[in-house]
Design a protein around this motif. Structure first.
Motif, mmCIF file in Angstrom:
data_model
loop_
_atom_site.group_PDB
_atom_site.id
_atom_site.type_symbol
_atom_site.label_atom_id
_atom_site.label_comp_id
_atom_site.label_asym_id
_atom_site.label_seq_id
_atom_site.Cartn_x
_atom_site.Cartn_y
_atom_site.Cartn_z
ATOM 1 N N THR A 1 0.838 -1.198 0.000
ATOM 2 C CA THR A 1 0.000 0.000 0.000
ATOM 3 C C THR A 1 0.876 1.251 0.000
ATOM 4 O O THR A 1 2.048 1.189 0.393
ATOM 5 C CB THR A 1 -0.906 0.015 1.240
ATOM 6 O OG1 THR A 1 -0.081 -0.015 2.396
ATOM 7 C CG2 THR A 1 -1.828 -1.188 1.235
ATOM 8 N N PRO A 2 0.323 2.377 -0.415
ATOM 9 C CA PRO A 2 1.135 3.599 -0.468
ATOM 10 C C PRO A 2 1.706 4.010 0.887
ATOM 11 O O PRO A 2 2.745 4.665 0.943
ATOM 12 C CB PRO A 2 0.145 4.650 -0.991
ATOM 13 C CG PRO A 2 -0.868 3.868 -1.748
ATOM 14 C CD PRO A 2 -1.005 2.567 -1.015
ATOM 15 N N ASN A 3 1.041 3.634 1.978
ATOM 16 C CA ASN A 3 1.572 4.046 3.279
ATOM 17 C C ASN A 3 2.612 3.080 3.816
ATOM 18 O O ASN A 3 3.127 3.262 4.920
ATOM 19 C CB ASN A 3 0.442 4.225 4.300
ATOM 20 C CG ASN A 3 -0.272 2.927 4.584
ATOM 21 O OD1 ASN A 3 -0.166 1.984 3.799
ATOM 22 N ND2 ASN A 3 -0.992 2.870 5.683
ATOM 23 N N GLN A 4 2.901 2.057 3.058
ATOM 24 C CA GLN A 4 3.998 1.172 3.465
ATOM 25 C C GLN A 4 5.316 1.753 2.964
ATOM 26 O O GLN A 4 5.382 2.310 1.864
ATOM 27 C CB GLN A 4 3.784 -0.235 2.915
ATOM 28 C CG GLN A 4 2.714 -1.000 3.690
ATOM 29 C CD GLN A 4 2.514 -2.399 3.147
ATOM 30 O OE1 GLN A 4 2.240 -2.579 1.977
ATOM 31 N NE2 GLN A 4 2.647 -3.382 4.004
ATOM 32 N N ALA A 5 6.339 1.595 3.766
ATOM 33 C CA ALA A 5 7.605 2.254 3.457
ATOM 34 C C ALA A 5 8.293 1.622 2.258
ATOM 35 O O ALA A 5 8.991 2.306 1.510
ATOM 36 C CB ALA A 5 8.520 2.187 4.675
#
Lengths: 193, 397
Positions: B352-356
């Motif tokens: 997901t986009p919020n994963q680094a």
């Protein structure tokens, strides 16, 4: 102590008689070979271990005092992120001993004054991997420090002229104008002719 | 003799009185080598490098306030991309992928030819003029080098980053862990790097498809057959010198031809490559807004598996795909793989986009963790009665 007791217990009657006759007089000479453990004189951490020898000669007939000399060599090796530091220490002391006879041995206090020579060698960690040579790889130098020891000592005659010794106590070195406290211990085999 | 004694006596006394102190463990650290870095702004719209950092503490338009820019020597690891990513990235070069598959590849797969960090070594704070000197006090460990004792080499990229958590280190993140039966708990799509992750603003070696200047450390003779971040085909570039050096390469363009060349075991020719001594200055262009550049953020990401192995998961009873990027894909067929490719489709979820860090998660209706075509499957939900109701992909025939 079990070994010691066994050694005493299995001694022949003639040996026991010799040993018994020695209980009541301090030996004229005591020559000692010992294992040495000490806090390094110049390193801030670690344990210096090695071997040493001492000689004591009785003063007068009472055996209350003795004088002598000690010398020992020990080594401490410590590692930092960038270096391996190896300190070889040669401790040389003139000693004065106040002792008290007790049974098959004697105990006392030993004051030692002298100097400790330190040979420090520093080797650059991973230097050989990188192909460093000369002073880039290793540096060594000698130092000499005044020193004093105060040891509690115990000598115990075990078999004929042979016995064991145990000593330990504080040590002070004068390094770069400042006193540096430490300690030293020794466990040895003594010959008391 | 008396004169000699008079001259030696003060020296002996001074020595005996304890003048002079052994260095012991307090010796000043002497670096094995020093690496010089100069950073510049990368000016958008130009192909050159901009002015050196002015002031160094404020990045315009970044919106993140003061920066604590460091440069770290980051040693790279040998890494194989997972088949799903490298095969679809290859297909993408010659034909358009289905939109959902393209989205998964674009958001879940990292650059197959990118520099993959293993560990950060020496680190230095960037001076206000944008320069830094990294003092290297230890050599790369053997596990950072490829080859045997007589011939092994390691490569490092110089990574400029904002030390957000002020610990003085470049903190690496990793993709979503794949080991596990379900996509729950810590793997449920939340950021796997709590706190303030460091932000990469530039690097000297980002990808083999871009021009790079890398730090090399060679022990023994250079083996040109080692395919470890190679600079072109065998023998195209001069062998690096012994020990530390700086190597450069122009990078190759990713085209169907170069891809075919790589598949046949020969890396494409690069326009130029060079070797410089380690005391040369490495210039790094910093990007004002690295947030939108995955190539930069991936430089702070390690891998969960560097062997290119795909870990297949057992489908959970329920799985919410609403906000996830996912696609149904056939199982990869590798070169020489003429058996054991199961029919049906796997479900692939992108990070997901919020994963680094980028990563993919694979679900299979039947199979084992390391092989969807294993003869004794660890799970088998192919029967319609056992199949999860949410399963969106084609079942095996």
């Amino acid at each position: 102590m079990v070994v010691l007791a066994s050694a005493v217990g299995f001694a022949s009657p003639a040996t026991a008689q010799v040993a018994t006759s020695a209980e009541y007089s301090a030996p004229t000479h005591v020559i000692d070979g010992e294992l040495v453990l000490a806090r390094p004189a110049a390193l801030t951490t670690g344990l210096s271990s090695g071997v040493g020898s001492s000689y004591l000669r009785r003063l007068g007939s009472s055996g209350t005092f003795a004088w002598g000399a000690r010398a020992s060599w020990s080594r401490a090796t410590e590692y930092s992120l960038t270096e391996t530091v190896r300190d070889d220490e040669i401790r040389m002391r003139l000693c004065a001993v106040a002792q008290h006879l007790a049974g098959r041995g004697w105990f006392g206090l030993r004051l030692g004054l002298g100097a400790t020579a330190v040979h420090e060698s520093r080797t650059r960690a991973q230097g050989t991997r990188l192909g460093l040579t000369g002073s880039d790889l290793e540096q060594a130098s000698w130092y000499l420090f005044p020193a004093a020891d105060l040891d509690g000592i115990v000598f115990l005659r075990v078999w004929n002229a042979w016995g064991m010794s145990l000593a330990g106590g504080p040590t002070v070195h004068l390094i770069d104008g400042a006193a540096s406290a430490g300690w030293s211990t020794s466990l040895g085999v003594s010959w008391q002719p | 003799m008396a004169t000699l004694m008079q001259s030696l006596l003060p020296l002996v006394l001074a020595t005996w009185l304890g003048c002079g102190k052994p260095v012991g463990l307090d010796a000043p650290v002497t670096p094995l080598v020093q690496i010089h870095v100069q950073t510049t702004w990368h000016v958008s719209g130009s192909d050159g490098e901009g002015d050196p950092l002015d002031g160094g503490a404020q990045m315009p338009d970044s919106g993140i306030g003061d920066l604590h820019l460091h440069v770290a020597l980051v040693w790279g690891q040998q890494w194989l991309p997972e088949p799903f990513c490298v095969l679809n990235q290859s297909v993408e070069l010659v034909s358009a992928l289905p939109a959902d598959l393209k989205n998964v590849v674009d958001s879940g797969c990292r650059d197959s030819f990118g520099f993959i960090p293993d560990s950060a070594g020496a680190d230095a704070i960037l001076a206000p003029d944008g320069s830094a000197t990294i003092s290297v006090i230890s050599l790369p460990h053997a596990d950072l080098m490829v080859g045997d004792l007589t011939s092994r080499i390691g490569y490092a990229s110089l990574v400029v980053y904002d030390d957000r958590n002020l610990d003085g280190l470049l903190n690496f993140r990793h993709p979503e862990r794949q080991r596990g039966d379900s996509n729950t708990g810590n793997d449920a799509g939340v950021s796997d790097s709590p706190g303030f992750p460091d932000v990469v603003y530039g690097a000297s070696f980002i990808s083999m498809t871009q021009p790079d200047r890398r730090v090399a450390y060679l022990e023994g003779a250079f083996n040109p057959d080692v395919a470890f971040y190679p600079r072109g085909p065998r023998g195209a570039c001069p062998a690096p010198p012994d020990k530390f050096s700086i190597l450069s390469a122009s990078g190759f363009s990713l085209t169907p031809e170069t891809l075919a060349s790589i598949a046949s075991g020969e890396f494409p020719l690069e326009q130029s490559c060079d070797t410089a001594p380690i005391d040369d200055t490495i210039v790094i262009a910093l990007n004002e807004n690295p947030a939108g550049l995955p190539a930069f953020s991936e430089l702070a990401c390690t891998t969960n598996d560097n062997g290119g192995t795909t870990f297949y998961r057992r489908p959970p009873t329920t799985l919410d795909l609403t906000d996830r990027t996912w696609a149904c894909a056939s199982f990869p067929r590798l070169l020489g793989d003429d058996a054991g490719v199961p029919s049906g489709e796997q479900l692939v979820l992108a990070s997901t986009p919020n994963q680094a860090c980028r990563g993919t998660v694979h679900y299979s209706l039947r199979g084992c963790n390391n092989d969807p075509a294993c003869t004794t499957p660890s799970w088998d939900y192919t029967a319609p009665t056992r199949r999860p109701s949410w399963w969106p992909c084609a079942p095996p025939q």
